[in-house]
Design a protein around this motif. Structure first.
Motif, PDB file in Angstrom:
ATOM      1  N   ASP A 115     -31.535  63.988  57.148  1.00 45.36           N
ATOM      2  CA  ASP A 115     -32.538  62.927  57.215  1.00 45.36           C
ATOM      3  C   ASP A 115     -33.709  63.345  58.096  1.00 45.36           C
ATOM      4  O   ASP A 115     -33.631  64.306  58.863  1.00 45.36           O
ATOM      5  N   ALA A 116     -34.781  62.578  57.982  1.00 47.34           N
ATOM      6  CA  ALA A 116     -35.975  62.792  58.802  1.00 47.34           C
ATOM      7  C   ALA A 116     -36.276  61.533  59.594  1.00 47.34           C
ATOM      8  O   ALA A 116     -35.735  60.451  59.322  1.00 47.34           O
ATOM      9  N   THR A 117     -37.140  61.673  60.571  1.00 46.90           N
ATOM     10  CA  THR A 117     -37.578  60.537  61.370  1.00 46.90           C
ATOM     11  C   THR A 117     -39.050  60.720  61.691  1.00 46.90           C
ATOM     12  O   THR A 117     -39.536  61.852  61.790  1.00 46.90           O
ATOM     13  N   ASP A 118     -39.759  59.604  61.824  1.00 47.81           N
ATOM     14  CA  ASP A 118     -41.153  59.685  62.261  1.00 47.81           C
ATOM     15  C   ASP A 118     -41.295  59.304  63.730  1.00 47.81           C
ATOM     16  O   ASP A 118     -42.393  59.080  64.228  1.00 47.81           O
ATOM     17  N   LYS A 119     -40.149  59.238  64.413  1.00 50.88           N
ATOM     18  CA  LYS A 119     -40.125  58.955  65.844  1.00 50.88           C
ATOM     19  C   LYS A 119     -39.306  60.040  66.538  1.00 50.88           C
ATOM     20  O   LYS A 119     -38.259  60.454  66.028  1.00 50.88           O
ATOM     21  N   PRO A 120     -39.755  60.527  67.680  1.00 54.02           N
ATOM     22  CA  PRO A 120     -39.004  61.571  68.393  1.00 54.02           C
ATOM     23  C   PRO A 120     -37.755  61.012  69.058  1.00 54.02           C
ATOM     24  O   PRO A 120     -37.637  60.946  70.278  1.00 54.02           O
ATOM     25  N   VAL A 121     -36.800  60.576  68.235  1.00 55.34           N
ATOM     26  CA  VAL A 121     -35.608  59.915  68.745  1.00 55.34           C
ATOM     27  C   VAL A 121     -34.613  60.937  69.288  1.00 55.34           C
ATOM     28  O   VAL A 121     -34.610  62.102  68.896  1.00 55.34           O
ATOM     29  N   ALA A 145     -37.090  63.771  47.579  1.00 58.25           N
ATOM     30  CA  ALA A 145     -37.510  65.056  47.026  1.00 58.25           C
ATOM     31  C   ALA A 145     -38.171  65.985  48.035  1.00 58.25           C
ATOM     32  O   ALA A 145     -38.396  67.149  47.718  1.00 58.25           O
ATOM     33  N   ALA A 146     -38.508  65.509  49.228  1.00 62.28           N
ATOM     34  CA  ALA A 146     -39.220  66.359  50.194  1.00 62.28           C
ATOM     35  C   ALA A 146     -38.456  67.659  50.421  1.00 62.28           C
ATOM     36  O   ALA A 146     -37.311  67.646  50.891  1.00 62.28           O
ATOM     37  N   ALA A 147     -39.076  68.778  50.099  1.00 59.17           N
ATOM     38  CA  ALA A 147     -38.382  70.068  50.158  1.00 59.17           C
ATOM     39  C   ALA A 147     -37.949  70.426  51.561  1.00 59.17           C
ATOM     40  O   ALA A 147     -36.994  71.192  51.746  1.00 59.17           O
ATOM     41  N   TRP A 148     -38.644  69.887  52.571  1.00 58.85           N
ATOM     42  CA  TRP A 148     -38.256  70.190  53.949  1.00 58.85           C
ATOM     43  C   TRP A 148     -36.989  69.459  54.386  1.00 58.85           C
ATOM     44  O   TRP A 148     -36.492  69.700  55.489  1.00 58.85           O
ATOM     45  N   GLY A 149     -36.445  68.590  53.557  1.00 60.09           N
ATOM     46  CA  GLY A 149     -35.243  67.852  53.920  1.00 60.09           C
ATOM     47  C   GLY A 149     -33.949  68.566  53.578  1.00 60.09           C
ATOM     48  O   GLY A 149     -32.873  67.954  53.608  1.00 60.09           O
ATOM     49  N   TYR A 150     -34.026  69.864  53.317  1.00 58.78           N
ATOM     50  CA  TYR A 150     -32.864  70.618  52.856  1.00 58.78           C
ATOM     51  C   TYR A 150     -32.865  72.037  53.446  1.00 58.78           C
ATOM     52  O   TYR A 150     -33.908  72.678  53.531  1.00 58.78           O
ATOM     53  N   THR A 187     -25.650  64.967  55.200  1.00 60.46           N
ATOM     54  CA  THR A 187     -25.526  64.456  56.558  1.00 60.46           C
ATOM     55  C   THR A 187     -26.675  63.497  56.837  1.00 60.46           C
ATOM     56  O   THR A 187     -27.780  63.677  56.307  1.00 60.46           O
ATOM     57  N   ASP A 188     -26.407  62.481  57.637  1.00 61.84           N
ATOM     58  CA  ASP A 188     -27.473  61.543  58.009  1.00 61.84           C
ATOM     59  C   ASP A 188     -28.105  61.928  59.340  1.00 61.84           C
ATOM     60  O   ASP A 188     -28.807  61.125  59.960  1.00 61.84           O
ATOM     61  N   ALA A 189     -27.887  63.156  59.780  1.00 64.25           N
ATOM     62  CA  ALA A 189     -28.523  63.641  61.009  1.00 64.25           C
ATOM     63  C   ALA A 189     -30.038  63.604  60.859  1.00 64.25           C
ATOM     64  O   ALA A 189     -30.589  64.117  59.875  1.00 64.25           O
ATOM     65  N   LYS A 190     -30.710  62.996  61.818  1.00 60.41           N
ATOM     66  CA  LYS A 190     -32.178  62.945  61.798  1.00 60.41           C
ATOM     67  C   LYS A 190     -32.696  64.249  62.406  1.00 60.41           C
ATOM     68  O   LYS A 190     -33.072  64.318  63.577  1.00 60.41           O
ATOM     69  N   ALA A 191     -32.718  65.265  61.565  1.00 59.55           N
ATOM     70  CA  ALA A 191     -32.937  66.629  62.037  1.00 59.55           C
ATOM     71  C   ALA A 191     -34.371  67.105  61.899  1.00 59.55           C
ATOM     72  O   ALA A 191     -34.703  68.206  62.335  1.00 59.55           O
ATOM     73  N   TYR A 192     -35.237  66.290  61.320  1.00 57.39           N
ATOM     74  CA  TYR A 192     -36.617  66.703  61.044  1.00 57.39           C
ATOM     75  C   TYR A 192     -37.564  65.618  61.495  1.00 57.39           C
ATOM     76  O   TYR A 192     -37.439  64.452  61.115  1.00 57.39           O
TER      77      TYR A 192
END
Length: 315
Positions: A115-121, A145-150, A187-192
């Motif tokens: 997953d991604a986040t728009d907050k520096p959590v 579809a965001a290619a950076w999510g993989y 995984t639901d890790a907010k890694a991006y």
């Protein structure tokens, strides 16, 4: 080893440096990472500002050809077992991304989806599912579809490339990549960390830009739909769901971005000629079921023209 591909064009160099630093902070050794920066013809080359990283990066400058071309250049150069795309104004979230790297190290996946986040959590514990076949995942889930999510294994790409000169290039690339994967871990890790910017491509609102966005999306939908007809049933059903989801999004965006009944009806007619309208009678999601019901009649389409996007907030 992971090859990190960073397309760059006319952004503040501090953002690029922050992006590279987020890779350097990972537990990967120098032999386990490859950082490839593709400068897509920026007005000002950032190379002098990257001296602190000169021994850790591969920097390539090319004439301006767009994001797809920059990524394709990076793919041609990459030697890593795995690929990670990163936009130069974004960064990886160290702790969460490490959990994704652990999957790469110990599970031998074709793809790791995160997953991604728009907050520096701060990182939290994350769940992992898998392995699952890519087509099975697509048949039962909506796809980001965001290619950076993989993180994905380089050898499953084979001859795949991004189509140059179009918007929404990920919408074409990612589902086809997923169909090639047999071992996908979710995984639901907010890694991006995805940085929202007012001047980004997806926030432009001039008419020429909007029409190109819609035309490019229409062409992608038709290409995926035609490709689904030639695939084995297992893969075809997966791509049909993705195509239906994209068609729903395309109709929605036509309504919201143009507010034009003429534009909407012309595009609906072209979809119908290709067999893409009305939307398939499937229960993909509550939103899809509602939208299909509303969009299958001219009355419903006109109602959505008057009420979207406000109405969508209540779905």
């Amino acid at each position: 080893m992971v090859s990190f591909i960073i397309p760059y064009f006319n952004l503040p160099c501090d953002m690029l440096k922050e992006c590279v630093s987020s890779i350097m902070e990972l537990s990967l050794s120098k032999d386990e990472r490859e950082i490839i920066i593709i400068d897509d013809g920026s007005d000002y080359s950032p190379i002098n500002d990257l001296q602190d990283f000169r021994d850790d990066i591969i920097y390539v400058r090319q004439s301006n050809k767009g994001l797809s071309s920059a990524r394709n250049t990076g793919l041609t150069m990459a030697t890593g077992l795995y690929i990670q795309f990163i936009d130069s104004d974004d960064r990886l979230m160290t702790v969460a991304y490490e959990s994704c790297l652990d999957i790469v190290r110990y599970k031998n996946p074709d793809i790791v989806k995160f997953d991604a986040t728009d907050k520096p959590v701060k990182a939290t514990s994350s769940d992992m599912q898998g392995p699952i076949d890519g087509a099975v995942f697509m048949r039962n889930n909506n796809l980001n579809a965001a290619a950076w999510g993989y993180i994905f294994r380089r050898d499953i790409i084979q001859d795949m490339k991004f189509t140059p000169g179009i918007y929404h290039e990920d919408e074409e690339f990612t589902p086809l990549l997923m169909l090639r994967a047999e071992n996908v871990y979710i995984t639901d890790a907010k890694a991006y960390y995805y940085r929202k910017r007012e001047e980004s491509i997806m926030t432009k609102r001039d008419n020429r830009h909007i029409i190109k966005r819609l035309n490019d999306m229409e062409n992608i939908i038709i290409k995926l739909f035609d490709k689904s007809a030639a695939l084995p049933a297992h893969d075809s059903l997966a791509l049909q769901r993705r195509t239906a989801q994209l068609t729903m999004d395309y109709i929605y965006n036509t309504i919201v971005l143009t507010k034009s009944e003429k534009q909407l009806m012309q595009r609906i007619e072209r979809l119908a000629d290709k067999g893409l309208y009305p939307l398939p009678d499937r229960k993909y999601s509550k939103k899809y079921v509602w939208f299909r019901k509303m969009s299958k009649s001219s009355t419903g389409l006109r109602l959505m023209l008057r009420t979207l996007p406000v109405m969508a907030k209540h779905i």
